[in-house]
Design a protein around this motif. Structure first.
Motif, PDB file in Angstrom:
ATOM      1  N   GLU A  26       0.836  -1.193   0.000  1.00  0.00           N
ATOM      2  CA  GLU A  26       0.000   0.000   0.000  1.00  0.00           C
ATOM      3  C   GLU A  26       0.870   1.242   0.000  1.00  0.00           C
ATOM      4  O   GLU A  26       1.988   1.236   0.505  1.00  0.00           O
ATOM      5  CB  GLU A  26      -0.951   0.015   1.195  1.00  0.00           C
ATOM      6  CG  GLU A  26      -0.236   0.237   2.507  1.00  0.00           C
ATOM      7  CD  GLU A  26      -1.097  -0.032   3.731  1.00  0.00           C
ATOM      8  OE1 GLU A  26      -2.137  -0.689   3.632  1.00  0.00           O
ATOM      9  OE2 GLU A  26      -0.681   0.418   4.810  1.00  0.00           O
ATOM     10  N   VAL A  27       0.355   2.278  -0.629  1.00  0.00           N
ATOM     11  CA  VAL A  27       1.034   3.571  -0.626  1.00  0.00           C
ATOM     12  C   VAL A  27       0.643   4.328   0.634  1.00  0.00           C
ATOM     13  O   VAL A  27       1.435   5.058   1.205  1.00  0.00           O
ATOM     14  CB  VAL A  27       0.626   4.376  -1.876  1.00  0.00           C
ATOM     15  CG1 VAL A  27       1.053   5.820  -1.766  1.00  0.00           C
ATOM     16  CG2 VAL A  27       1.233   3.736  -3.107  1.00  0.00           C
ATOM     17  N   ALA A  28      -0.592   4.166   1.050  1.00  0.00           N
ATOM     18  CA  ALA A  28      -1.121   4.858   2.218  1.00  0.00           C
ATOM     19  C   ALA A  28      -2.479   4.250   2.512  1.00  0.00           C
ATOM     20  O   ALA A  28      -3.022   3.483   1.717  1.00  0.00           O
ATOM     21  CB  ALA A  28      -1.257   6.350   1.933  1.00  0.00           C
ATOM     22  N   ILE A  29      -3.032   4.606   3.678  1.00  0.00           N
ATOM     23  CA  ILE A  29      -4.422   4.277   3.992  1.00  0.00           C
ATOM     24  C   ILE A  29      -5.190   5.590   4.014  1.00  0.00           C
ATOM     25  O   ILE A  29      -4.944   6.435   4.861  1.00  0.00           O
ATOM     26  CB  ILE A  29      -4.549   3.536   5.338  1.00  0.00           C
ATOM     27  CG1 ILE A  29      -3.879   2.164   5.238  1.00  0.00           C
ATOM     28  CG2 ILE A  29      -6.018   3.388   5.728  1.00  0.00           C
ATOM     29  CD1 ILE A  29      -3.920   1.356   6.517  1.00  0.00           C
ATOM     30  N   SER A  30      -6.085   5.747   3.066  1.00  0.00           N
ATOM     31  CA  SER A  30      -6.850   6.983   2.958  1.00  0.00           C
ATOM     32  C   SER A  30      -8.044   6.957   3.901  1.00  0.00           C
ATOM     33  O   SER A  30      -8.777   5.981   3.954  1.00  0.00           O
ATOM     34  CB  SER A  30      -7.326   7.145   1.511  1.00  0.00           C
ATOM     35  OG  SER A  30      -8.400   8.054   1.441  1.00  0.00           O
ATOM     36  N   THR A  31      -8.222   8.041   4.644  1.00  0.00           N
ATOM     37  CA  THR A  31      -9.463   8.166   5.429  1.00  0.00           C
ATOM     38  C   THR A  31     -10.318   9.301   4.893  1.00  0.00           C
ATOM     39  O   THR A  31     -11.261   9.748   5.542  1.00  0.00           O
ATOM     40  CB  THR A  31      -9.192   8.399   6.924  1.00  0.00           C
ATOM     41  OG1 THR A  31      -8.356   9.548   7.077  1.00  0.00           O
ATOM     42  CG2 THR A  31      -8.532   7.205   7.556  1.00  0.00           C
ATOM     43  N   GLN A  32      -9.990   9.796   3.707  1.00  0.00           N
ATOM     44  CA  GLN A  32     -10.854  10.762   3.054  1.00  0.00           C
ATOM     45  C   GLN A  32     -11.797   9.991   2.137  1.00  0.00           C
ATOM     46  O   GLN A  32     -11.703   8.771   2.016  1.00  0.00           O
ATOM     47  CB  GLN A  32     -10.015  11.711   2.242  1.00  0.00           C
ATOM     48  CG  GLN A  32      -9.178  10.941   1.243  1.00  0.00           C
ATOM     49  CD  GLN A  32      -8.590  11.822   0.197  1.00  0.00           C
ATOM     50  OE1 GLN A  32      -8.272  12.953   0.454  1.00  0.00           O
ATOM     51  NE2 GLN A  32      -8.456  11.297  -0.993  1.00  0.00           N
ATOM     52  N   LYS A  33     -12.689  10.693   1.475  1.00  0.00           N
ATOM     53  CA  LYS A  33     -13.677   9.967   0.678  1.00  0.00           C
ATOM     54  C   LYS A  33     -13.437  10.035  -0.816  1.00  0.00           C
ATOM     55  O   LYS A  33     -13.948   9.195  -1.553  1.00  0.00           O
ATOM     56  CB  LYS A  33     -15.062  10.519   0.978  1.00  0.00           C
ATOM     57  CG  LYS A  33     -15.464  10.279   2.425  1.00  0.00           C
ATOM     58  CD  LYS A  33     -16.959  10.250   2.551  1.00  0.00           C
ATOM     59  CE  LYS A  33     -17.422  10.606   3.928  1.00  0.00           C
ATOM     60  NZ  LYS A  33     -18.854  10.884   3.947  1.00  0.00           N
ATOM     61  N   LEU A  34     -12.716  11.029  -1.293  1.00  0.00           N
ATOM     62  CA  LEU A  34     -12.570  11.123  -2.740  1.00  0.00           C
ATOM     63  C   LEU A  34     -11.419  10.254  -3.259  1.00  0.00           C
ATOM     64  O   LEU A  34     -10.451  10.018  -2.568  1.00  0.00           O
ATOM     65  CB  LEU A  34     -12.374  12.579  -3.178  1.00  0.00           C
ATOM     66  CG  LEU A  34     -13.710  13.197  -3.615  1.00  0.00           C
ATOM     67  CD1 LEU A  34     -14.637  13.357  -2.441  1.00  0.00           C
ATOM     68  CD2 LEU A  34     -13.524  14.507  -4.334  1.00  0.00           C
ATOM     69  N   HIS A  35     -11.574   9.816  -4.475  1.00  0.00           N
ATOM     70  CA  HIS A  35     -10.583   9.053  -5.233  1.00  0.00           C
ATOM     71  C   HIS A  35     -10.396   7.647  -4.689  1.00  0.00           C
ATOM     72  O   HIS A  35     -10.610   6.694  -5.416  1.00  0.00           O
ATOM     73  CB  HIS A  35      -9.238   9.774  -5.318  1.00  0.00           C
ATOM     74  CG  HIS A  35      -8.276   9.071  -6.232  1.00  0.00           C
ATOM     75  ND1 HIS A  35      -8.476   9.042  -7.582  1.00  0.00           N
ATOM     76  CD2 HIS A  35      -7.151   8.345  -5.994  1.00  0.00           C
ATOM     77  CE1 HIS A  35      -7.493   8.329  -8.144  1.00  0.00           C
ATOM     78  NE2 HIS A  35      -6.703   7.894  -7.207  1.00  0.00           N
ATOM     79  N   ALA A  36      -9.938   7.519  -3.456  1.00  0.00           N
ATOM     80  CA  ALA A  36      -9.709   6.181  -2.914  1.00  0.00           C
ATOM     81  C   ALA A  36      -9.898   6.241  -1.418  1.00  0.00           C
ATOM     82  O   ALA A  36      -9.651   7.252  -0.785  1.00  0.00           O
ATOM     83  CB  ALA A  36      -8.293   5.714  -3.238  1.00  0.00           C
ATOM     84  N   ARG A  37     -10.327   5.127  -0.887  1.00  0.00           N
ATOM     85  CA  ARG A  37     -10.621   5.029   0.538  1.00  0.00           C
ATOM     86  C   ARG A  37      -9.956   3.772   1.071  1.00  0.00           C
ATOM     87  O   ARG A  37      -9.971   2.736   0.422  1.00  0.00           O
ATOM     88  CB  ARG A  37     -12.136   4.901   0.669  1.00  0.00           C
ATOM     89  CG  ARG A  37     -12.663   5.594   1.885  1.00  0.00           C
ATOM     90  CD  ARG A  37     -14.146   5.720   1.816  1.00  0.00           C
ATOM     91  NE  ARG A  37     -14.588   6.296   3.065  1.00  0.00           N
ATOM     92  CZ  ARG A  37     -15.825   6.267   3.497  1.00  0.00           C
ATOM     93  NH1 ARG A  37     -16.766   5.705   2.766  1.00  0.00           N
ATOM     94  NH2 ARG A  37     -16.150   6.807   4.637  1.00  0.00           N
ATOM     95  N   GLY A  38      -9.377   3.877   2.259  1.00  0.00           N
ATOM     96  CA  GLY A  38      -8.728   2.704   2.836  1.00  0.00           C
ATOM     97  C   GLY A  38      -7.377   2.458   2.187  1.00  0.00           C
ATOM     98  O   GLY A  38      -6.766   3.376   1.630  1.00  0.00           O
ATOM     99  N   PRO A  39      -6.904   1.195   2.234  1.00  0.00           N
ATOM    100  CA  PRO A  39      -5.573   0.898   1.707  1.00  0.00           C
ATOM    101  C   PRO A  39      -5.497   1.213   0.212  1.00  0.00           C
ATOM    102  O   PRO A  39      -6.376   0.841  -0.554  1.00  0.00           O
ATOM    103  CB  PRO A  39      -5.435  -0.610   1.941  1.00  0.00           C
ATOM    104  CG  PRO A  39      -6.417  -0.939   3.008  1.00  0.00           C
ATOM    105  CD  PRO A  39      -7.550   0.008   2.816  1.00  0.00           C
ATOM    106  N   MET A  40      -4.444   1.900  -0.189  1.00  0.00           N
ATOM    107  CA  MET A  40      -4.259   2.273  -1.590  1.00  0.00           C
ATOM    108  C   MET A  40      -3.124   1.463  -2.205  1.00  0.00           C
ATOM    109  O   MET A  40      -1.970   1.617  -1.814  1.00  0.00           O
ATOM    110  CB  MET A  40      -3.941   3.764  -1.700  1.00  0.00           C
ATOM    111  CG  MET A  40      -5.097   4.652  -1.262  1.00  0.00           C
ATOM    112  SD  MET A  40      -4.659   6.407  -1.348  1.00  0.00           S
ATOM    113  CE  MET A  40      -4.337   6.608  -3.105  1.00  0.00           C
TER     114      MET A  40
END
Lengths: 426, 426
Positions: free
Chosen positions: B392-406
């Motif tokens: 994973e590159v990051a874990i997103s906690t925002q809603k746009l584009h990608a959410r969770g593990p990226m």
């Protein structure tokens, strides 16, 4: 503490969004039908409000074109009702489960589509946007805060009231659709920084509005709106198709972002193609700003009786969005030069190639990086309705989240769902 | 004009990204294999560089935990090589065509997956991030500008050199991976505003770094990093599963964002469940900060021989990310109260329910809005590797584009492709 209009409405919106996320499709569709019926049956109040805006616009000296953008009449309201019904007829995107699979440890892991949450939409004069955006947001389970242009404020208020009545009647959570009353521009700045309350900002307007939003927002912004669009006529083009496509892309509606700005023509077909295009464009009065090679060809081939508006292009005629019956023309040596030109001058909106050559078509599709890439079709098709999305909230020319026309699905995100039976991580 | 290091590198990156977008999978995989081999075979220079960082870190008085994060050794390098090979083994996401359909006018319209373009990644001490991110970006056809922490700068330089050598050897466009040399923080600010050159910013670090990026970026930022995670034990929970899950979620690795922070327990099972959890947590020394009802139960049920660390919770123990062997506990009346608590205090990262009741599980899955929602499993599973993304590159906690593990797919976007035969818009 007295809260601002925006803070109060954004908190209502957030509370509504929580419940709207799992409001049933039946309730949402009933709301849209209520809106459509209202647009057909309660036209009096809307037309009276619109008359106030038109009168104010005339008094303020708005152009005929601007007044026409503002104008509502029974036919336009009926058209809006039809659009709302077409959104109602689309499948509900919320709740779709996808990419679900079972891992070795027995966990089922996948994604479930959810609304984004709360949208803030900032738009300019067309009042129909109030209804279009409300319909798309409601169907996709999002709450929305609308901030329309001040020229249309009575019309927007009447339309928003109609939407809100339909929401109430169908049982949609209060606060799902709200219109900002204040026309203070500072309020837009506040909207752009309402982190934790608004999830996504959609500006609908010109380049200045988009730039302002990018510079000032701390919330994700969907940018777009500017389209410098190229059509490249390849050596292996069917020139009849090329002429039709160039004509349609430039003339069918020149004031919009997916209209043709620059025609690129392969040198081997330029002498044959350019006079054909010029002749056709001349029927609509298109002004052609030509690079030296194109100019020479057109000057030579122009008959005495032809009224072609041709003149030399300046450097800044390339990379310019004309939004009018003006096009720049350049003769290129080959596909690579066309690709380089588009890379340098394009705005990643809509780009087209006209060719019968498989390899050229494939290279163009692969190598051009834009929201929409066309082979043998007019760039005017870049549109949510035309692409089968029913309608669109905006056309994104950025790369994150969504690209090109944004319909219902593009107003959603997902959550990972994990179904276990007691699994723990080793 | 002298350009800044960032401006020069960002222009190289953009030029590289244009070609990287259609670099073949074979070349990309060959690059990753080259990186993996380098990590196994050229360890001398990397370990020597790492020794410089460790010496500087010791001199600067870094904690043992910080020094351990910095440390590289042959085993860790071998682990990094294995991770790079696992990314190489994943399918290339670029070029996938999806949602393709034929419209009534004969146009074929669909989407084609493309890289995002240029990523800017700002990270802190772990040097393995340099390699992980490079591998994910290369495989997904993105160029990347890396800005690591200054404590790891020799290690990062050595690792980036290895990556760049592998890129050169395999024929990846120059500039695909670049490391920023300057440790000036102003450069991060410049990076956040490099519109037109960098397409996406990924901060990897604490809340301060994320906040700084949100406040200052005019480029889209992927935010995340903070996880206040709840596990709710329902009335119909299998208590053995509940204890195992609560133990794993809190104890298996307490310093990370997907670890349990708050345990919510239905009042009907609290008297039975809480002592079981406390007993198990006590084996790891977990401190329990309890609301009045939980406190009463635990004080009553504690045996004389038990060393339970229990104390009353303060208001700010709810909604707090502990990142240590501390948990807050609250007894709730029902599922609705649990949902309200999570809505109020959660950070939309990872939330779990333990239940055997179908309706409770469904409501939790539908109504909780978070990057990952679990039924009967530990929140520790929110991880790209665990979810099958390879890394994973990051874990997103925002809603746009990608959410969770990226993972790879989340580093892509799409373009619309339209295949016609001369169609124009009516």
């Amino acid at each position: 503490m007295v809260q601002s209009e925006l803070a109060v409405k954004a908190q209502h919106a957030k509370a509504a969004a929580r419940r709207l996320a799992f409001t049933s499709t039946a309730v949402k569709d009933k709301t849209l039908e209520g809106i459509a019926r209202g647009l057909e049956q309660d036209q009096g109040a809307i037309l009276a409000a619109n008359e106030l805006d038109l009168a104010a616009g005339r008094a303020a000296g708005l152009s005929e074109a601007m007044l026409d953008r503002l104008l509502l009449n029974p036919k336009r309201l009926a058209g809006m009702a039809a659009d709302v019904r077409s959104v109602a007829a689309l499948p509900d995107p919320v709740g779709e489960v996808f990419e679900m699979r079972t891992l070795a440890n027995g966990l089922q892991v996948g994604k479930k589509r959810t609304p984004v949450g709360v949208l803030g939409v900032v738009y300019e004069s067309r009042p129909n946007v109030t209804v279009d955006i409300s319909a798309l947001c409601l169907k996709s389970g999002n709450a929305v805060i609308l901030r329309g242009g001040k020229e249309a404020r009575h019309s927007n208020r009447a339309l928003a009231d109609l939407v809100i009545r339909a929401c109430d009647a169908a049982g949609v959570p209060e606060g799902a659709v709200q219109l900002i009353e204040s026309t203070d521009r500072a309020l837009v700045g506040e909207m752009l920084r309402a982190n934790g309350l608004i999830d996504m900002i959609v500006p609908r307007g010109g380049a200045d509005l988009h730039r302002y939003c990018i510079e000032n927002a701390t919330i994700p912004v969907i940018t777009g709106g500017i389209g410098v669009c190229h059509t490249y006529v390849d050596r292996e083009a069917d020139l009849e198709k090329a002429v039709n496509i160039a004509y349609n892309a430039k003339v069918q509606r020149p004031t919009v972002c997916n209209a043709l700005d620059t025609l690129l023509v392969h040198r081997d077909v330029a002498a044959q193609c350019l006079p054909m295009v010029a002749k056709r464009w001349a029927t609509a009065g298109v002004e052609m700003r030509c690079d030296p090679r194109a100019l020479e060809i057109l000057q030579k081939s122009r008959g005495a009786e032809e009224h072609w508006k041709i003149r030399p292009a300046r450097e800044d005629d390339f990379g310019q969005e004309f939004l009018s019956l003006v096009a720049s023309i350049k003769v290129v040596d080959n596909l690579d030069e066309a690709l380089d030109h588009i890379y340098r001058y394009g705005t990643q909106h809509s780009e087209a190639i006209v060719t019968e050559d498989y390899r050229a078509a494939m290279r163009f599709l692969n190598e051009v990086d834009a929201a929409a890439v066309f082979v043998n079709a007019s760039t005017r098709f870049t549109d949510g309705g035309q692409f089968g999305l029913g309608a669109e909230v905006a056309i994104s020319t950025q790369k994150l989240h969504a690209r090109g026309p944004m319909g219902l699905k593009e107003l959603t995100t997902y959550k990972w769902i994990v179904l276990g039976d007691g699994q723990v991580r080793p």
